[in-house]
Design an enzyme around this catalytic site. Structure first.
Site, PDB file in Angstrom:
ATOM      1  N   GLU A   1     106.295  67.841 -31.559  1.00 35.89           N
ATOM      2  CA  GLU A   1     107.151  67.582 -32.722  1.00 35.89           C
ATOM      3  C   GLU A   1     108.523  67.045 -32.317  1.00 35.89           C
ATOM      4  OE1 GLU A   1     105.313  70.311 -32.294  1.00 35.89           O
ATOM      5  OE2 GLU A   1     103.941  70.326 -34.007  1.00 35.89           O
TER       6      GLU A   1
ATOM      7  N   LYS B   1      84.019  72.984 -28.703  1.00 35.89           N
ATOM      8  CA  LYS B   1      84.572  73.538 -29.934  1.00 35.89           C
ATOM      9  C   LYS B   1      83.435  73.656 -30.952  1.00 35.89           C
ATOM     10  CE  LYS B   1      88.680  73.056 -32.823  1.00 35.89           C
ATOM     11  NZ  LYS B   1      90.061  72.574 -32.879  1.00 35.89           N
TER      12      LYS B   1
ATOM     13  N   ARG C   1     110.420  72.976 -34.440  1.00 35.96           N
ATOM     14  CA  ARG C   1     110.420  72.619 -33.021  1.00 35.96           C
ATOM     15  C   ARG C   1     111.369  71.451 -32.724  1.00 35.96           C
ATOM     16  NH1 ARG C   1     105.812  74.798 -30.041  1.00 35.96           N
ATOM     17  NH2 ARG C   1     106.231  76.967 -30.512  1.00 35.96           N
TER      18      ARG C   1
HETATM   19  C1  LIG Z   1     103.854  73.610 -32.827  1.00 37.15           C
HETATM   20  C2  LIG Z   1     102.531  73.478 -33.520  1.00 37.15           C
HETATM   21  N1  LIG Z   1     102.151  72.275 -33.981  1.00 37.15           N
HETATM   22  C3  LIG Z   1     100.971  72.143 -34.608  1.00 37.15           C
HETATM   23  C4  LIG Z   1     100.157  73.220 -34.780  1.00 37.15           C
HETATM   24  C5  LIG Z   1      98.869  73.083 -35.556  1.00 37.15           C
HETATM   25  N2  LIG Z   1      97.709  73.324 -34.696  1.00 37.15           N
HETATM   26  C6  LIG Z   1      97.125  74.505 -34.621  1.00 37.15           C
HETATM   27  S1  LIG Z   1      95.810  74.559 -33.620  1.00 37.15           S
HETATM   28  C7  LIG Z   1      96.014  72.936 -33.241  1.00 37.15           C
HETATM   29  C8  LIG Z   1      95.073  72.293 -32.274  1.00 37.15           C
HETATM   30  C9  LIG Z   1      95.188  72.945 -30.959  1.00 37.15           C
HETATM   31  O1  LIG Z   1      94.286  72.370 -30.074  1.00 37.15           O
HETATM   32  P1  LIG Z   1      93.877  73.167 -28.794  1.00 37.15           P
HETATM   33  O2  LIG Z   1      95.082  73.789 -28.209  1.00 37.15           O
HETATM   34  O3  LIG Z   1      93.110  72.272 -27.934  1.00 37.15           O
HETATM   35  O4  LIG Z   1      92.994  74.342 -29.358  1.00 37.15           O
HETATM   36  P2  LIG Z   1      91.488  74.255 -29.953  1.00 37.15           P
HETATM   37  O5  LIG Z   1      91.607  74.402 -31.421  1.00 37.15           O
HETATM   38  O6  LIG Z   1      90.877  72.983 -29.528  1.00 37.15           O
HETATM   39  O7  LIG Z   1      90.793  75.418 -29.351  1.00 37.15           O
HETATM   40  C10 LIG Z   1      97.090  72.390 -33.929  1.00 37.15           C
HETATM   41  C11 LIG Z   1      97.515  70.984 -33.864  1.00 37.15           C
HETATM   42  C12 LIG Z   1     100.608  74.457 -34.307  1.00 37.15           C
HETATM   43  N3  LIG Z   1      99.905  75.575 -34.482  1.00 37.15           N
HETATM   44  N4  LIG Z   1     101.776  74.555 -33.664  1.00 37.15           N
END
Ligand SMILES: Cc1ncc(C[n+]2csc(CCOP(=O)(O)OP(=O)(O)O)c2C)c(N)n1
Ligand SMILES: CC(=O)[C@@H](O)[C@H](O)COP(=O)(O)O
Ligand SMILES: [Mg+2]
Length: 630
Positions: free
Chosen positions: A370, A283, A398
Site C-alpha cells: 500500500e 490454495k 499502511r
Molecule cells: C496490508 C494488507 N493488505 C491487504 C490485505 C488483504 N489480503 C488478505 S489475504 C491477502 C492475500 C494474501 O496472500 P498470501 O499471503 O499468499 O496468503 P494466501 O491467501 O495465498 O494463503 C490479501 C491481499 C491484508 N490483509 N493486509
C-alpha cells in the site's frame, strides 16, 4: 464425527500422532471447514491449503512456549481447531464467537491479533530477540508467510534485520502461487523459478549428496571450496536472494506431505541463524472447486447445503457502493486517457476486474504494498497522469506517511477511493475502516468527501478528478442508498440539505444518510427534522454549521467512523473557531474502542447508528433541551 479433533484440548498430543493419524486429522479439519461454509461466508481456500503445514508445525514445536506467527492471520482456522477451540469453532466470525483471525484473548497459542499482511517476520524476529534478552533462548520463533504477503516492504525490512542479527529464526514461505488474486510482480516470477528447481522436482538428491561431501572447515583452500559449496548450493538449489540476505534457504518442499514436512521442520528447528523453508502448497487443497478457483473461494459466500458448491449472495437488491465506484471509474477512464487506477492486491474485493481487463495499461496491481501504491501514484501524478488509489480504508493506514509526504505535501491531485470505510462486519477490529476520516483530514490540501447515496458517487468522483489538489472518497461495504431526489452539484466544501425541518438538524457524513432519513421520517409525527448531507469533512461547510447551531434547537453529527478526530470533531473545531455555542451538539459515531466482529447492521445498532438509535438520540436531545429550559 471428528474423533481426533474433538479430543484435542491442546496441540500437545499431536507430537505423538503417527503420519496416518495426522493425515486423518487433516481430513477432519477439511470436513469442519466445509461444514462451516454451509453456514456462513469465511476464509476458505487459504485454510484448506495450510492444513498439513499446520499439523506438521504443531507436532514439531510446542507453541505454548515456542512462538508462532501466522502472517495476516486469515489462514488460522486449522490452528484454532488443533489448539483447543474445536468445540466453539462453529461460532467463528459471529458476534461473541471466535474471531476469524488470531486472538490472544482466545488462546495462549495466539500471540498477536492480526489481519493486515506482512508483519509476521518482524514480530517473530522481535520475539526471538526479546526472548534472548529475557534469558529464554530455548524458545523457538517461527513466522509463516504467504507468497502474496512476501513482497510487502516490511517483510524485506525484517529480512534485512534478521540476516544482520543472525538470530535463530524460522521463516516458512507458504507458496501457493496466489494472493487473493493470482500473485503479481517480479518476486512472483522468482518464486516460479524456484519451484521449477530440480530439488523440488526430485532430481536434486545427487547434487546435494555430492555437495555435502565438500568439507566446510579447514585450510584456506578448503574454506574457498566451502564458500563455493555455499554459492553452488544457493545457485543450484535456488534461494540466492534469501541467501544473500543472510538466511539459509531450504526447499521448495511439498507442503501437503505431512511426514516430509515434519522431517524438514525438525531439521530447521535445530539450525543456527535465520532459515527460510520454502513450502509449496495448493490454495484450496482437498476441495476441488476451491483448488480450481481459489480467487472465488478465498472468501466464498455460504454454500448451498443441498447442492454443495457455493452460491451467489442474494444481496439486498441495490448494487454495492463498490460497484458504483467501479462503474464511475470505468466511465472516467473512458473519458480521460490520463486516469489510472492502483490496487494493492484487492482487485477482487474492490470489483475492479473489468477495469483490469479493459485498461490493462492503466490498471496497476502492485501487490500487498500500500505505501508503494501511494508513492507510485504520486510519481505518476507528477508526470501528468490522474491516478486513483483504490484501497480499503483499513489497509490504506499502511500508507499514512506517503499520503503526508508524497501526496499532501506536494499538493498532488491524487484521488483516493477508500472502500470498506466503516464497519466491515465479520472480519472485526483488524478490518473495520473507521480511522480514515481522522487520518485523511489531518493533512493540509486534501478534500475529504463521502458519498451519501449511490447517485452521488459518480459526480463526486468527477469532482475529485477535476480538482487540482488531493482528494478522497470513502464508502462502506453495503448496498448503495437509492435516494430519489434532485441533487445539487458538488462544490468544494458545500453541503446539501436533503430534508427541511426546524426542530433539530442531523448532519450526516456519508452513507448513514439512509438511516438518518429513516429516523427523521419515523419521527415525523413528533418533530420536524432537517437533514443535511455534509459531503465534505474537509473543507467543512461553515455556513451550514452556523445555521445548524444557531437556528436549530439541537444538532446531531452522524458518521460511520471513530469519534476521536472524526467528522463530528471537525464540526466542533469549526464551531469553536466561530465562537458558536456547542452545548446542543451531539456527535454520533463509533466509540473510542475496538469494535468487535459481527454483522454490520447489529454493530451499527449497538453503537447507536441504526435508524432506531438515531431516532432515540433525537428524542433524548429534545428531552434534555426541555429540561434545560425548565
Ligand atoms: C496490508 C494488507 N493488505 C491487504 C490485505 C488483504 N489480503 C488478505 S489475504 C491477502 C492475500 C494474501 O496472500 P498470501 O499471503 O499468499 O496468503 P494466501 O491467501 O495465498 O494463503 C490479501 C491481499 C491484508 N490483509 N493486509
Ligand atoms: C484476509 C483479508 O484481509 C481479506 O480476505 C479480507 O477479509 C477481505 O475482506 P472482504 O471480504 O470485505 O473483501
Ligand atoms: Mg499465497
Amino acid at each position: 464425527m471428528h474423533p481426533l479433533l474433538s479430543k484435542l484440548s491442546s496441540a500437545e498430543p499431536l507430537k505423538d500422532f503417527s503420519t496416518a493419524e495426522l493425515n486423518q486429522a487433516a481430513d477432519e479439519i477439511r470436513d469442519v471447514l466445509c461444514n462451516l461454509l454451509e453456514t456462513r461466508t469465511a476464509h476458505f481456500a487459504s485454510n484448506l491449503g495450510v492444513v498439513e503445514l499446520c499439523l506438521a508445525l504443531h507436532s514439531t514445536f510446542d507453541f505454548r512456549k515456542d512462538r508462532l506467527i501466522w502472517d495476516t492471520g486469515h489462514q488460522v482456522y486449522p490452528h484454532k481447531l488443533v489448539t483447543g477451540r474445536y468445540a466453539e469453532f462453529s461460532s467463528i466470525r459471529t458476534q461473541g464467537g471466535l474471531m476469524g483471525y488470531p486472538n490472544p484473548q482466545e488462546s495462549e497459542y495466539d500471540l498477536f491479533m492480526t489481519g493486515h499482511a506482512g508483519c509476521s517476520v518482524s514480530t517473530a524476529l522481535g520475539l526471538r530477540s526479546g526472548d534472548d534478552l529475557m534469558g529464554e533462548p530455548e524458545r523457538k520463533s517461527v513466522a509463516v508467510i504467504g507468497d502474496g504477503a512476501l513482497p510487502s516492504g516490511i517483510v524485506f525490512e525484517a529480512l534485512n534485520n534478521a540476516g544482520f542479527l543472525a538470530k535463530d529464526l524460522v521463516v516458512i514461505l507458504n507458496d501457493n502461487k496466489m494472493s487473493i488474486c493470482p500473485r503479481v510482480g517480479a518476486l512472483a516470477g522468482y518464486l516460479d523459478r524456484l519451484r521449477s528447481n530440480p530439488f523440488y522436482t526430485g532430481l536434486k538428491t545427487e547434487v546435494v549428496r555430492a555437495l555435502n561431501h565438500v568439507p566446510v572447515f579447514g585450510d584456506p583452500a578448503e574454506r574457498l571450496l566451502a564458500q563455493m559449496k555455499e554459492g553452488v548450493k544457493a545457485g543450484v538449489l535456488g534461494g540466492m536472494l534469501f541467501e544473500e540476505l543472510g538466511l539459509r534457504y531450504i526447499g521448495p518442499i511439498d507442503g501437503h506431505d505431512v511426514g516430509l514436512m515434519k522431517k524438514y521442520l525438525a531439521m530447521v528447528k535445530t539450525m543456527p541463524g535465520p532459515v527460510l523453508l520454502h513450502v509449496v502448497t495448493e490454495k484450496g487443497h482437498g476441495y476441488k472447486p476451491a483448488a480450481e478457483d481459489p480467487v472465488y473461494f478465498h472468501t466464498p459466500p455460504a454454500f448451498d447445503a443441498n447442492s454443495g458448491p457455493a452460491v451467489a449472495n442474494a444481496g439486498s437488491g441495490q448494487p454495492p457502493y463498490t460497484s458504483a465506484v467501479r462503474d464511475a471509474i470505468l466511465r472516467a477512464m473512458d473519458d480521460n486517457p490520463k486516469v489510472t487506477v492502483m490496487t494493492a492486491a484487492m482487485c477482487q474485493g474492490t470489483k475492479m476486474e473489468p477495469v483490469r481487463e479493459r485498461f490493462p495499461d492503466r490498471f496497476f496491481d502492485v501487490g500487498i504494498c500500500e505505501s508503494h501504491a501511494v508513492a507510485f501514484a504520486a510519481g505518476q501524478c507528477k508526470a501528468g497522469m490522474r491516478p486513483i488509489v483504490n484501497i480499503y480504508s483499513t489497509f490504506l493506514q499502511r500508507s499514512y506517511d506517503q499520503i503526508f509526504q508524497e501526496v499532501a505535501l506536494q499538493d498532488l491531485p491524487v484521488v483516493f477511493t477508500l472502500d470498506r470505510a466503516g464497519l466491515t462486519g465479520p472480519d472485526g477490529p483488524t478490518h473495520h475502516g473507521v480511522y480514515d476520516i481522522g487520518y485523511m483530514r489531518l493533512f493540509p490540501n486534501i478534500a475529504v468527501m463521502a458519498p451519501a447515496y449511490a447517485g452521488e458517487v459518480e459526480p463526486m468522483l468527477q469532482f475529485a478528478l477535476q480538482h487540482d489538489h488531493p482528494s478522497s472518497l470513502r464508502y462502506p461495504k453495503t448496498s448503495g442508498f437509492d435516494f430519489q431526489h434532485l441533487p445539487s452539484p458538488i462544490e468544494l466544501g458545500r453541503s446539501e440539505t436533503v430534508r427541511e425541518g426546524t426542530d433539530g438538524t442531523l448532519i450526516v457524513f456519508g452513507a448513514l444518510l439512509d438511516a438518518a432519513m429513516e429516523a427523521a421520517q419515523s419521527l415525523a409525527g413528533e418533530m420536524n427534522l432537517k437533514v443535511v448531507n455534509a459531503r465534505f469533512a474537509k473543507p467543512l461547510d461553515r455556513q451550514m454549521i452556523v445555521d445548524a447551531l444557531s437556528d436549530s434547537p439541537f444538532c446531531l453529527t452522524i458518521e460511520e467512523g471513530t469519534l476521536p478526530g472524526g467528522f463530528g470533531s471537525a464540526v466542533l473545531e469549526v464551531a469553536n473557531e466561530l465562537g458558536l455555542d456547542t452545548r446542543s451538539l451531539k456527535r454520533l459515531g463509533l466509540p473510542d474502542l475496538f469494535v468487535e466482529h459481527g454483522k454490520r447492521e447489529d454493530l451499527l445498532d449497538q453503537t447507536g447508528l441504526s435508524a432506531e438509535k438515531i431516532a432515540a438520540s433525537c428524542r433524548e436531545m429534545v428531552a434534555s433541551e426541555l429540561e434545560s429550559r425548565n
